[in-house]
Design a protein around this motif. Structure first.
Motif, PDB file in Angstrom:
ATOM      1  N   VAL A 106      -0.811   5.445  -8.153  1.00  0.00           N
ATOM      2  CA  VAL A 106      -0.289   4.828  -9.623  1.00  0.00           C
ATOM      3  C   VAL A 106       0.155   3.693  -9.258  1.00  0.00           C
ATOM      4  CG1 VAL A 106       0.864   5.635 -11.401  1.00  0.00           C
ATOM      5  CG2 VAL A 106      -0.130   7.611  -9.847  1.00  0.00           C
ATOM      6  N   ASN A 107      -0.303   2.784  -9.830  1.00  0.00           N
ATOM      7  CA  ASN A 107       0.210   1.350  -9.766  1.00  0.00           C
ATOM      8  C   ASN A 107       1.127   0.825 -10.588  1.00  0.00           C
ATOM      9  OD1 ASN A 107       0.810  -1.336  -9.146  1.00  0.00           O
ATOM     10  ND2 ASN A 107      -1.242  -2.207  -9.643  1.00  0.00           N
ATOM     11  N   GLN A 108       2.516   1.262 -10.209  1.00  0.00           N
ATOM     12  CA  GLN A 108       3.555   0.909 -11.186  1.00  0.00           C
ATOM     13  C   GLN A 108       4.364  -0.658 -10.734  1.00  0.00           C
ATOM     14  OE1 GLN A 108       6.385   4.089 -10.259  1.00  0.00           O
ATOM     15  NE2 GLN A 108       5.078   5.565 -11.033  1.00  0.00           N
ATOM     16  N   LEU A 109       3.588  -1.374 -10.178  1.00  0.00           N
ATOM     17  CA  LEU A 109       3.741  -2.846  -9.998  1.00  0.00           C
ATOM     18  C   LEU A 109       3.441  -3.701 -11.357  1.00  0.00           C
ATOM     19  CD1 LEU A 109       2.454  -3.665  -6.370  1.00  0.00           C
ATOM     20  CD2 LEU A 109       4.587  -2.851  -7.078  1.00  0.00           C
ATOM     21  N   ASP A 110       3.948  -4.870 -11.331  1.00  0.00           N
ATOM     22  CA  ASP A 110       3.238  -5.666 -12.671  1.00  0.00           C
ATOM     23  C   ASP A 110       2.359  -6.376 -12.234  1.00  0.00           C
ATOM     24  OD1 ASP A 110       4.696  -7.534 -10.655  1.00  0.00           O
ATOM     25  OD2 ASP A 110       6.240  -7.876 -12.231  1.00  0.00           O
ATOM     26  N   MET A 111       1.440  -6.221 -11.251  1.00  0.00           N
ATOM     27  CA  MET A 111       0.349  -6.998 -10.650  1.00  0.00           C
ATOM     28  C   MET A 111      -0.617  -6.126 -10.081  1.00  0.00           C
ATOM     29  SD  MET A 111       1.625  -8.902  -7.377  1.00  0.00           S
ATOM     30  CE  MET A 111       3.424  -8.469  -7.520  1.00  0.00           C
ATOM     31  N   ALA A 112      -1.711  -6.441  -9.919  1.00  0.00           N
ATOM     32  CA  ALA A 112      -2.895  -5.459  -9.472  1.00  0.00           C
ATOM     33  C   ALA A 112      -2.684  -5.343  -7.910  1.00  0.00           C
ATOM     34  CB  ALA A 112      -4.118  -6.141  -9.584  1.00  0.00           C
ATOM     35  N   ALA A 113      -3.063  -3.979  -7.539  1.00  0.00           N
ATOM     36  CA  ALA A 113      -2.867  -3.753  -6.034  1.00  0.00           C
ATOM     37  C   ALA A 113      -4.097  -2.723  -5.670  1.00  0.00           C
ATOM     38  CB  ALA A 113      -1.716  -3.192  -5.811  1.00  0.00           C
ATOM     39  N   ASN A 114      -4.385  -2.480  -4.454  1.00  0.00           N
ATOM     40  CA  ASN A 114      -5.450  -1.461  -4.353  1.00  0.00           C
ATOM     41  C   ASN A 114      -5.030  -0.897  -2.657  1.00  0.00           C
ATOM     42  OD1 ASN A 114      -6.466  -3.109  -2.215  1.00  0.00           O
ATOM     43  ND2 ASN A 114      -8.594  -3.123  -3.481  1.00  0.00           N
ATOM     44  N   VAL A 115      -6.007  -0.218  -2.477  1.00  0.00           N
ATOM     45  CA  VAL A 115      -5.623   0.607  -1.071  1.00  0.00           C
ATOM     46  C   VAL A 115      -6.899   0.822  -0.330  1.00  0.00           C
ATOM     47  CG1 VAL A 115      -4.682   2.797  -0.145  1.00  0.00           C
ATOM     48  CG2 VAL A 115      -3.954   2.102  -2.511  1.00  0.00           C
ATOM     49  N   HIS A 116      -6.673   0.247   0.830  1.00  0.00           N
ATOM     50  CA  HIS A 116      -7.672   0.432   1.911  1.00  0.00           C
ATOM     51  C   HIS A 116      -7.462   1.335   3.046  1.00  0.00           C
ATOM     52  CE1 HIS A 116     -10.802  -0.331   4.928  1.00  0.00           C
ATOM     53  NE2 HIS A 116     -10.010  -1.019   5.619  1.00  0.00           N
ATOM     54  N   LEU A 117      -8.269   2.263   3.385  1.00  0.00           N
ATOM     55  CA  LEU A 117      -7.756   3.259   4.483  1.00  0.00           C
ATOM     56  C   LEU A 117      -8.555   2.412   5.745  1.00  0.00           C
ATOM     57  CD1 LEU A 117      -6.756   5.804   5.703  1.00  0.00           C
ATOM     58  CD2 LEU A 117      -8.770   6.939   5.153  1.00  0.00           C
ATOM     59  N   ARG A 138      -2.211   1.505 -14.167  1.00  0.00           N
ATOM     60  CA  ARG A 138      -3.390   2.294 -14.108  1.00  0.00           C
ATOM     61  C   ARG A 138      -3.244   2.946 -12.848  1.00  0.00           C
ATOM     62  NH1 ARG A 138      -6.729   0.732 -18.455  1.00  0.00           N
ATOM     63  NH2 ARG A 138      -7.914   2.520 -17.681  1.00  0.00           N
ATOM     64  N   MET A 139      -4.178   4.167 -12.661  1.00  0.00           N
ATOM     65  CA  MET A 139      -4.131   4.934 -11.518  1.00  0.00           C
ATOM     66  C   MET A 139      -5.601   4.881 -10.885  1.00  0.00           C
ATOM     67  SD  MET A 139      -3.602   8.683 -12.860  1.00  0.00           S
ATOM     68  CE  MET A 139      -2.082   8.358 -13.919  1.00  0.00           C
ATOM     69  N   ARG A 140      -5.684   5.438  -9.770  1.00  0.00           N
ATOM     70  CA  ARG A 140      -6.968   5.361  -9.098  1.00  0.00           C
ATOM     71  C   ARG A 140      -6.936   6.586  -7.967  1.00  0.00           C
ATOM     72  NH1 ARG A 140     -11.046   1.567  -7.986  1.00  0.00           N
ATOM     73  NH2 ARG A 140     -12.542   2.609  -6.664  1.00  0.00           N
ATOM     74  N   ALA A 141      -8.118   7.433  -8.001  1.00  0.00           N
ATOM     75  CA  ALA A 141      -8.150   8.222  -7.084  1.00  0.00           C
ATOM     76  C   ALA A 141      -9.305   7.785  -6.003  1.00  0.00           C
ATOM     77  CB  ALA A 141      -8.742   9.843  -7.655  1.00  0.00           C
ATOM     78  N   TYR A 142      -8.658   7.831  -4.531  1.00  0.00           N
ATOM     79  CA  TYR A 142      -9.409   7.601  -3.681  1.00  0.00           C
ATOM     80  C   TYR A 142      -9.866   8.834  -2.876  1.00  0.00           C
ATOM     81  CZ  TYR A 142      -7.851   2.733  -4.241  1.00  0.00           C
ATOM     82  OH  TYR A 142      -7.926   1.377  -4.540  1.00  0.00           O
ATOM     83  N   ASN A 143     -11.082   9.180  -2.387  1.00  0.00           N
ATOM     84  CA  ASN A 143     -11.509  10.237  -1.864  1.00  0.00           C
ATOM     85  C   ASN A 143     -11.696   9.875  -0.302  1.00  0.00           C
ATOM     86  OD1 ASN A 143     -12.006  12.038  -4.279  1.00  0.00           O
ATOM     87  ND2 ASN A 143     -13.509  10.379  -4.833  1.00  0.00           N
ATOM     88  N   TYR A 144     -11.210  10.603   0.481  1.00  0.00           N
ATOM     89  CA  TYR A 144     -11.221  10.517   1.956  1.00  0.00           C
ATOM     90  C   TYR A 144     -11.959  11.830   2.484  1.00  0.00           C
ATOM     91  CZ  TYR A 144      -7.972   6.486   0.961  1.00  0.00           C
ATOM     92  OH  TYR A 144      -7.781   5.669   0.343  1.00  0.00           O
ATOM     93  N   PRO A 145     -12.898  11.937   2.837  1.00  0.00           N
ATOM     94  CA  PRO A 145     -13.795  12.907   3.434  1.00  0.00           C
ATOM     95  C   PRO A 145     -13.556  13.318   4.649  1.00  0.00           C
ATOM     96  CG  PRO A 145     -15.108  11.068   3.584  1.00  0.00           C
ATOM     97  CD  PRO A 145     -13.973  10.513   2.976  1.00  0.00           C
ATOM     98  N   ASN A 146     -12.650  12.455   5.330  1.00  0.00           N
ATOM     99  CA  ASN A 146     -11.972  12.810   6.723  1.00  0.00           C
ATOM    100  C   ASN A 146     -13.205  13.721   7.602  1.00  0.00           C
ATOM    101  OD1 ASN A 146      -9.408  11.988   6.216  1.00  0.00           O
ATOM    102  ND2 ASN A 146      -9.208  13.999   4.923  1.00  0.00           N
TER     103      ASN A 146
END
Ligand code: C2O
Ligand code: CU
Length: 469
Positions: A106-117, A138-146
């Motif tokens: 859930v991005n609570q910053l005042d700018m865009a961010a994202n996540v890389h595994l 905004r929020m974003r779900a990332y699916n990690y199958p492991n």
């Protein structure tokens, strides 16, 4: 509150270097100020372990906010940082091979961010492509199958042009995949399996982080504290080391005490590698086992970094504990390498001469709308990676998304000790080449490859491949 700081000597600018870009060139000594903290005066914390909101149907569901916070880094000062989940080292996600995780950020910053595994084998939509960002609020779900074997991975921001600063300010956390197929090895586990995120930082005299030249980051942090101590029992420990220091290579030693490296970026080595010095470059991981059983209670063992000539942390042997863990002579065989059918060249360099410096891969700056390579799914390829900035003495690194690769050769000869096993990031010093091989299984779509000095990828030293059926 004003902290006392030690001013280190600054070196004169090197005239051979393009004007105005001295910050891109490694210096022979650190020019930054080191926070005047007495070494070993704070205890090394272990980052919190993320707790799933829900575990059902073979899936663990997590929610992690991306938000600003004030962190206790230097003693007695609150430092404004960016965090995953409110802690300066984000919560460690402990996943398991064969069990999927869904992480809602859930991005609570005042700018865009994202996540890389980093090091993860995931679908393109879940890979945190530089242009695929989470807008503020905004929020974003990332699916990690492991689906991959046990490994020490990490997660970090990858939003284009902001990745270097975001990661520097704290958007980094560990992601450990435990593998039931490795349990029979009886490596140290539980409380004796400890992640350690190493990095450096520059602070101003109010204790705030300065995002400036990577060569001015003279304060070394272990799990977010400066040169901490860590109490241990007289037994074996598994430490999962990760370096997040940009444009920096740790050379870690224990004053001659042996460490056994058991794992690299992508998982276990085939056999333990006894070492007295561990070379750990940007974004790389090394799992090591240290056996404290032969030390008397009261012994202090300092981990020193030969690159900076400073201590990193101190292990204090404070108690006894039973230990039925072991380090077997054979760990896990590496996966077979199918024959390569395609060979490519990848050259990393800067353009210093057409205005502001631009990072290049094969002569081109990153363009998110261009596919630099088209790779057939299931194929095996050899990439010849080279440093195109040898004349300037600028080191680079090479990182591929999606896959773990193998280093076949270095400068036309044998790979280096730190190239052993499954790798996703290697160092590429001036005058060096590496020949690497990867097999591109399972997923289709766009994946980045780039220099993992994020200050360089920010300037364009990044490219992408399109995996096609
Ligand atoms: Cu650790 Cu493309 O990144
Ligand atoms: Cu680079």
């Amino acid at each position: 509150m004003v902290l006392p700081f030690t001013k280190l000597p600054a070196l004169a600018d090197d005239p051979a270097i393009p004007r105005g870009r001295q910050d891109l060139i490694p210096r022979r000594a650190r020019a930054g100020t080191r926070a005047a903290v007495t070494p070993f005066s704070v205890r090394m914390p272990i980052p919190p372990v993320a707790q799933p909101m829900m575990s059902a149907g073979g899936l663990d569901l997590y929610t992690i906010p991306i938000k600003p916070a004030n962190a206790d880094i230097l003693p007695g000062v609150r430092t404004p940082v960016l965090t995953f989940g409110g802690s300066f080292i984000g919560p460690t996600i402990r996943a398991r091979t064969g069990r999927a995780a869904k992480v809602v950020f859930v991005n609570q910053l005042d700018m865009a961010a994202n996540v890389h595994l980093h090091g993860g084998h995931v679908a393109a939509a879940d890979d945190g492509h530089p242009m695929d960002v989470i807008d503020p609020g905004r929020m974003r779900a990332y699916n990690y199958p492991n689906s991959q074997q046990g490994a020490t991975l990490w997660y970090h921001d990858h939003s284009h042009h902001m990745e270097a600063e975001h990661v520097y300010r704290g958007l980094h956390g560990m992601y450990v995949i435990d593998d039931p197929a490795e349990r029979h090895l009886r490596l140290p586990e539980g409380d004796y399996d400890v992640p350690i995120l190493l990095r450096n930082a520059q602070f101003d005299d109010a204790g705030a982080l300065v995002f400036g030249s990577p060569f001015d980051r003279a304060t070394i942090l272990a799990n977010g504290r400066p040169q901490p101590y860590f109490p241990v029992a007289a037994r074996k420990y598994r430490f999962r080391l990760l370096s997040v220091a940009s444009e920096y290579t740790f050379r870690l030693g224990l004053g001659g005490v042996e460490m056994k490296q058991i794992g690299s970026d992508g998982g276990l080595l085939p056999a333990p590698l006894p070492l007295t010095e561990l070379v750990l470059g940007t974004a790389q991981r090394a799992d090591i086992v240290i056996d404290f059983s032969r030390f008397a209670i009261g012994t202090q063992i300092v981990m020193t970094d030969a690159t900076s000539g400073t201590p990193v942390l101190r292990f204090d042997v404070t108690s006894r504990a039973s230990d039925n863990s072991r380090v077997p002579n054979t760990l896990r065989p590496l996966p077979p390498m199918p024959a390569a059918t395609v060979e490519r060249d990848v050259r990393l360099s800067f353009d210093f001469f057409s205005g502001a410096p631009v990072g290049l891969v094969n002569g081109l700056a990153y363009d998110p709308n261009r596919s630099d390579f088209t790779v057939k799914r299931g194929s095996t390829e050899i990439w010849n990676v080279s440093n195109g900035d040898s004349a300037f003495g600028i080191p680079h690194t090479f990182h591929m998304h999606l896959v773990q690769f193998r280093v076949l050769a270095r400068n036309g000869g044998a790979p280096l000790p730190q190239d052993a096993g499954l790798k996703d990031t290697i160092e590429l010093p001036p005058n060096s080449t590496a020949r690497v091989q990867a097999t591109f299984t399972d997923y289709l779509g766009r994946y980045a490859y780039h220099c993992h000095y994020l200050e360089h990828s920010t300037l364009g030293m990044m490219a992408q491949m399109e995996i096609v059926p």
